[in-house]
Design an enzyme around this catalytic site. Structure first.
Site, mmCIF file in Angstrom:
data_model
loop_
_atom_site.group_PDB
_atom_site.id
_atom_site.type_symbol
_atom_site.label_atom_id
_atom_site.label_comp_id
_atom_site.label_asym_id
_atom_site.label_seq_id
_atom_site.Cartn_x
_atom_site.Cartn_y
_atom_site.Cartn_z
ATOM 1 N N GLU A 115 -0.469 17.513 -4.096
ATOM 2 C CA GLU A 115 0.954 17.163 -3.409
ATOM 3 C C GLU A 115 1.965 16.973 -4.647
ATOM 4 O OE1 GLU A 115 0.143 14.854 0.584
ATOM 5 O OE2 GLU A 115 -0.422 13.704 -1.078
ATOM 6 N N HIS A 239 11.216 11.436 3.128
ATOM 7 C CA HIS A 239 10.241 12.476 3.025
ATOM 8 C C HIS A 239 11.168 14.121 3.378
ATOM 9 C CE1 HIS A 239 6.730 14.898 3.653
ATOM 10 N NE2 HIS A 239 5.994 14.020 3.352
ATOM 11 N N ARG A 285 9.351 13.782 -4.414
ATOM 12 C CA ARG A 285 10.078 13.927 -3.094
ATOM 13 C C ARG A 285 11.503 13.524 -3.253
ATOM 14 N NH1 ARG A 285 5.759 10.547 0.583
ATOM 15 N NH2 ARG A 285 4.180 12.233 0.367
ATOM 16 N N HIS A 346 11.042 7.610 5.145
ATOM 17 C CA HIS A 346 9.347 7.657 5.204
ATOM 18 C C HIS A 346 8.887 6.511 4.565
ATOM 19 C CE1 HIS A 346 5.714 9.665 5.182
ATOM 20 N NE2 HIS A 346 5.478 9.508 3.842
ATOM 21 N N ARG A 381 8.018 6.360 -5.004
ATOM 22 C CA ARG A 381 6.145 6.644 -4.799
ATOM 23 C C ARG A 381 5.927 7.878 -4.943
ATOM 24 N NH1 ARG A 381 2.752 7.494 -0.407
ATOM 25 N NH2 ARG A 381 4.640 7.613 0.841
HETATM 26 P P1 FAD Z 1 0.974 0.097 8.886
HETATM 27 O O1 FAD Z 1 -0.294 0.856 8.939
HETATM 28 O O2 FAD Z 1 2.284 0.351 9.042
HETATM 29 O O3 FAD Z 1 0.671 -1.196 9.814
HETATM 30 C C1 FAD Z 1 1.564 -2.355 10.059
HETATM 31 C C2 FAD Z 1 0.852 -3.287 10.961
HETATM 32 O O4 FAD Z 1 1.642 -4.366 11.075
HETATM 33 C C3 FAD Z 1 0.709 -2.640 12.387
HETATM 34 O O5 FAD Z 1 -0.365 -2.990 12.728
HETATM 35 C C4 FAD Z 1 1.704 -3.408 13.046
HETATM 36 O O6 FAD Z 1 1.712 -3.809 14.442
HETATM 37 C C5 FAD Z 1 1.832 -4.815 12.431
HETATM 38 N N1 FAD Z 1 3.039 -5.422 12.541
HETATM 39 C C6 FAD Z 1 4.104 -5.377 12.133
HETATM 40 N N2 FAD Z 1 5.241 -6.039 12.417
HETATM 41 C C7 FAD Z 1 4.319 -7.150 12.911
HETATM 42 C C8 FAD Z 1 4.682 -8.731 13.403
HETATM 43 N N3 FAD Z 1 5.850 -9.107 13.359
HETATM 44 N N4 FAD Z 1 3.656 -9.211 13.940
HETATM 45 C C9 FAD Z 1 2.314 -8.776 14.143
HETATM 46 N N5 FAD Z 1 2.215 -7.597 13.467
HETATM 47 C C10 FAD Z 1 3.048 -6.956 13.087
HETATM 48 N N6 FAD Z 1 0.574 7.482 2.591
HETATM 49 C C11 FAD Z 1 -0.331 8.153 1.661
HETATM 50 O O7 FAD Z 1 -0.855 7.398 1.008
HETATM 51 N N7 FAD Z 1 -0.936 9.040 2.169
HETATM 52 C C12 FAD Z 1 -0.584 9.865 3.386
HETATM 53 O O8 FAD Z 1 -0.943 11.018 3.669
HETATM 54 C C13 FAD Z 1 0.720 9.403 3.995
HETATM 55 N N8 FAD Z 1 1.255 9.977 5.273
HETATM 56 C C14 FAD Z 1 2.239 9.449 5.905
HETATM 57 C C15 FAD Z 1 2.681 10.001 6.981
HETATM 58 C C16 FAD Z 1 3.550 9.302 7.885
HETATM 59 C C17 FAD Z 1 3.843 10.026 9.017
HETATM 60 C C18 FAD Z 1 4.113 8.051 7.469
HETATM 61 C C19 FAD Z 1 4.833 7.320 8.485
HETATM 62 C C20 FAD Z 1 3.596 7.301 6.424
HETATM 63 C C21 FAD Z 1 2.723 8.185 5.688
HETATM 64 N N9 FAD Z 1 2.046 7.447 4.497
HETATM 65 C C22 FAD Z 1 1.050 8.170 3.573
HETATM 66 C C23 FAD Z 1 2.430 6.119 3.911
HETATM 67 C C24 FAD Z 1 1.296 5.136 4.538
HETATM 68 O O9 FAD Z 1 0.623 5.496 5.799
HETATM 69 C C25 FAD Z 1 1.945 3.748 4.754
HETATM 70 O O10 FAD Z 1 2.356 3.426 3.846
HETATM 71 C C26 FAD Z 1 0.516 2.628 5.142
HETATM 72 O O11 FAD Z 1 -0.302 3.522 6.016
HETATM 73 C C27 FAD Z 1 1.080 1.441 5.336
HETATM 74 O O12 FAD Z 1 -0.095 0.558 5.782
HETATM 75 P P2 FAD Z 1 0.158 -0.645 6.123
HETATM 76 O O13 FAD Z 1 -1.272 -1.292 6.442
HETATM 77 O O14 FAD Z 1 0.745 -1.444 4.861
HETATM 78 O O15 FAD Z 1 1.035 -0.830 7.383
HETATM 79 C C1 SIN Z 2 2.444 13.715 3.664
HETATM 80 O O1 SIN Z 2 1.295 14.067 3.918
HETATM 81 O O2 SIN Z 2 3.365 14.339 2.964
HETATM 82 C C2 SIN Z 2 2.651 12.185 3.308
HETATM 83 C C3 SIN Z 2 2.036 11.726 2.212
HETATM 84 C C4 SIN Z 2 2.657 10.420 1.456
HETATM 85 O O3 SIN Z 2 3.413 9.988 2.200
HETATM 86 O O4 SIN Z 2 1.997 9.903 0.619
#
Ligand code: FAD
Ligand code: SIN
Length: 540
Positions: A115, A239, A285, A346, A381
Site C-alpha cells: 500500500e 482516503h 494518501r 477516513h 498515517r
Molecule cells: P472502532 O473499530 O471504530 O470501534 C469503536 C467502538 O467504540 C465501537 O464498538 C463503537 O460502538 C464504540 N463506541 C463509540 N462511541 C461510543 C460511546 N459513546 N459509548 C459506547 N461505545 C462507543 N486500518 C488499517 O490499519 N488497515 C485497514 O485495512 C483499514 N481499512 C479501513 C477501512 C475502512 C472502511 C475504515 C473506515 C477504516 C479502515 N482502517 C484501516 C482504519 C481502522 O479500521 C480503524 O482506525 C480502526 O479499526 C479503529 O479501531 P478502534 O477499535 O479504535 O475503533
Molecule cells: C485500505 O484498505 O485502503 C485502508 C487501509 C487503511 O486505512 O489503513
C-alpha cells in the site's frame, strides 16, 4: 442503577476487544458498544495490517516508511515500539484462530500486499475483508469469557471524575462513566477502578466519509471534557478512493487495489498520478487525495476512475471478492469497467494524548485505538498502521492495568444521573438539522485544501452551533442522536482550532495561505483549561 466493575472498556472495536481479551480473567470487565458488538471501523477494514514478515524487509525499513509518511511529527519511541511489537500481535491473532490469506507461490507463509508509503510488501490481510475476519474472531472470543459482560446498544455520555463530582482534590481521577441504554432510554452509573476509551475516530464530522455511523469522536470529546489534552486534530486523513455512487454509502475501494496495479484515470482514460509524485498511485494518501481533488476541481468533475481491469479476471475475483461483489450490485463489473471514485474523510490522526501504556493525562483513564494520539502517525498515517496500533496499544495498556490494578480501590458513592431539570424534546428536528449543517460546513470549509478564511467561517458556525447544542442539552432529555451531535460538535471545534493554529502546510493539513512547510515540526496541543479560560472570557 449503579454497576461496579474492575475495568470499564468503552468501545468494542479491534482496540477495545483486544484489550478485554488481554486483561486477567479474574477481573470483572464491562465492554460497551454503541450498537451491536462488531459495528465500528474495525469491521470494515479492507487492506490489512502492516507487519514485517518478508526476509527482504526489515523493522528499520518499516520505521523509516512510517516516519517519512508522518512528515516530521512521528514520535520515534512510539514508532519503534509499535513496529517491534507487530509480529507478536499478529502471532497472537493467528494463534487465536484468525485466518489470513496465504501465499502459495512464494516461500513467505502469508500473502503480503503493498500500500501507499510502504517500500516493501508488508501488509498481511484476509483477501479484502481483513477487518471483518479480525473483528468477528475477537467478538467470538470475547463472548466465551465469563468475566466479560457485554453491553450492546449502550452509549457512554460522560466520564465521572472527582472534579465532576464537585471535589477539587488535587489528585483528580477517573471513577467511571454515565451510560445511556438506548433500548430502555435509562442512564446507569458505571463505577470502575480503571476506564479505557476505545471509541474509534470521528469521520462522521464530515459529509462524505468511509466511516460507519458510530464514528462520532465520542471518546475524544469525553476525554477533553474530563480534562485531557488532545493533539494534532487538524490531521484528518482523506482516503483517496471511496466508491462514487448515489446508493453506495461509505464504501471504500482499498489501497491494496492500487498496490496490485490499479491505476487512477481521468474521464478521457489518461493516468495522472505521475504528474504529482514519482511513486504515482502508491504515494502516501495525502498526496494522492490532493491530486484527485485538484483534477476534480480543474475539470469540474464529480469523480475520477480507478481501474484494475487490465489484470486477469480470476486474480481480481480472488484478491478483491468483497469489492467485486459490492460494485457488481451497483452495475459496475470491476473486471471490465473502471470504478468511479472520490476522496472521503477516513481517519483521525490526532486524539487524546497517551503514553506507551495508553495512559491519558487523567489518572485511571486509558485511551487506545483511533481515539488516541500515541505519536505513531504524525502528520499523516501510513496505510495499515492503524489496526496495528489498535492491537499493540491494547496489549500494552492491558498489561499495565494487570500490573497495577491491585493498588486501586473501587470508587464508592457515585451519584445517579439527574434528570429532574429536563423535559422530553418536541424539537428533534433541531438535532437532525444541526447534524447536517455541521457535516456539510466541515466538508466545505475544513476539507482536503483549506484557507484561513474558510476555517474562520467554520469557527464562526461551530461557535453558534455549540451554543445551541449546549442549550438544548441542558433543557431536554438526552437521546442517542443528541449525545453524538454534542460530541461531533466538540470534535469539529477541536479540528478547526487546531487547523487555525498551524501556520504551515504539512502532511494532511494543506492550507493555501501557508503553502510551505515550517523548518521545525511541532505538535498542535490543545489544553482544556486554556480553552475554557479563553472561551469564557470571550463570552463575557
Ligand atoms: P472502532 O473499530 O471504530 O470501534 C469503536 C467502538 O467504540 C465501537 O464498538 C463503537 O460502538 C464504540 N463506541 C463509540 N462511541 C461510543 C460511546 N459513546 N459509548 C459506547 N461505545 C462507543 N486500518 C488499517 O490499519 N488497515 C485497514 O485495512 C483499514 N481499512 C479501513 C477501512 C475502512 C472502511 C475504515 C473506515 C477504516 C479502515 N482502517 C484501516 C482504519 C481502522 O479500521 C480503524 O482506525 C480502526 O479499526 C479503529 O479501531 P478502534 O477499535 O479504535 O475503533
Ligand atoms: C485500505 O484498505 O485502503 C485502508 C487501509 C487503511 O486505512 O489503513
Amino acid at each position: 442503577m449503579i454497576r461496579n466493575y474492575d475495568v470499564l472498556v468503552i468501545g468494542s472495536g479491534s482496540a477495545g476487544l483486544t484489550l478485554a481479551l488481554h486483561l486477567e480473567s479474574k477481573l470483572k470487565i464491562a465492554v460497551l458498544a454503541k450498537r451491536n458488538l462488531e459495528e465500528g471501523a474495525s469491521l470494515y477494514a479492507q487492506g490489512g495490517i502492516s507487519v514485517v514478515l518478508d526476509k527482504k524487509d526489515s523493522i528499520q525499513s518499516h520505521i523509516e516508511d512510517t516516519t517519512r509518511t508522518g512528515v516530521g511529527l512521528c514520535y520515534q519511541e512510539t514508532v519503534q515500539f509499535t513496529v517491534e511489537q507487530a509480529k507478536s500481535a499478529i502471532d497472537w491473532l493467528i494463534q487465536e484462530g484468525t485466518i489470513f490469506t496465504r501465499d502459495k507461490s512464494t516461500k513467505t507463509h502469508y500473502h503480503l500486499t503493498q500500500e501507499g508509503g510502504h517500500s516493501h510488501r508488508r501488509v498481511i490481510h484476509a483477501a479484502d475483508a481483513t477487518g471483518w475476519v479480525v473483528e468477528t474472531k475477537l467478538a467470538e472470543l470475547v463472548k466465551q469469557r465469563p468475566n466479560i459482560e457485554l453491553f450492546e446498544n449502550h452509549i457512554a455520555i460522560d466520564l465521572l471524575t472527582q472534579h465532576r463530582l464537585g471535589s477539587y482534590a488535587k489528585n483528580n481521577q477517573c471513577l467511571g462513566a454515565y451510560v445511556f441504554n438506548t433500548t430502555t432510554n435509562k442512564v446507569d452509573t458505571f463505577s470502575a477502578r480503571y476506564v479505557v476509551i476505545a471509541t474509534g475516530g470521528a469521520g462522521k464530522a464530515y459529509l462524505y466519509t468511509s466511516n460507519p455511523d458510530v464514528c462520532t469522536g465520542d471518546g475524544i470529546a469525553m476525554g477533553w471534557r474530563a480534562g485531557c489534552r488532545v493533539a494534532n486534530m487538524e490531521f484528518i486523513q482523506f482516503h483517496p478512493t471511496c466508491l462514487y455512487h448515489p446508493n453506495a454509502k461509505s464504501f471504500l475501494i482499498t489501497e491494496a487495489l492500487r498496490g496490485e496495479g490499479g491505476q487512477l484515470l481521468l474521464p478521457d482514460g489518461h493516468s495522472f498520478m505521475h504528474l504529482f509524485d514519482e511513486r504515482k498511485e502508491l504515494a502516501p494518501r495525502d498526496i494522492v487525495a490532493r491530486a484527485i481533488d485538484h483534477q476534480m476541481k480543474r475539470l469540474g468533475i464529480d469523480h475520477v476512475y480507478l481501474s484494475i481491469s487490465h489484470k486477469p479476471e480470476s486474480f481480481i475475483r480472488q484478491n478483491f471478492p468483497t469489492i467485486y461483489t459490492r460494485c457488481l450490485e451497483f452495475g459496475i463489473d470491476i473486471t471490465k469497467d473502471p470504478i468511479p471514485v472520490v476522496p472521503a474523510a477516513h481517519y483521525t490522526c490526532g486524539g487524546l494524548m497517551t503514553n506507551l501504556y495508553g495512559q491519558t493525562d487523567l489518572p485511571n483513564l486509558y485511551a487506545i485505538g483511533e481515539t488516541a494520539h500515541t505519536g505513531l502517525h504524525g502528520a499523516n498515517r501510513m496505510a495499515s498502521n492503524s489496526l496495528l496500533e489498535c492491537l499493540v496499544f491494547a496489549r500494552s495498556a492491558a498489561s499495565h492495568i494487570n500490573r497495577n490494578i491491585i493498588h486501586m480501590p473501587q470508587p464508592e458513592n457515585l451519584p445517579l444521573w439527574d434528570e429532574s431539570q429536563v423535559i422530553d424534546s418536541e424539537e428533534e428536528v433541531v438535532v437532525a438539522h444541526n447534524w447536517d449543517e455541521l457535516r456539510r460546513f466541515m466538508w466545505d470549509y475544513v476539507g482536503i485544501v483549506r484557507t484561513v478564511k474558510r476555517l474562520e467561517r467554520a469557527k464562526h458556525r461551530i461557535d453558534l452551533l455549540m451554543r445551541e447544542i449546549s442549550d438544548y442539552y441542558s433543557n431536554f432529555c438526552i437521546t442517542h442522536d443528541l449525545i453524538e451531535l454534542r460530541n461531533l460538535a466538540t470534535v469539529a471545534d477541536l479540528i478547526i482550532l487546531s487547523a487555525l493554529d498551524r501556520k504551515e502546510s504539512r502532511g494532511l493539513h494543506y492550507i493555501l495561505d501557508y503553502p510551505n512547510q515550517a523548518k521545525v515540526a511541532k505538535d498542535t496541543i490543545l489544553i482544556p483549561k486554556d480553552y475554557y479560560a479563553t472561551h469564557y472570557s470571550r463570552n463575557e
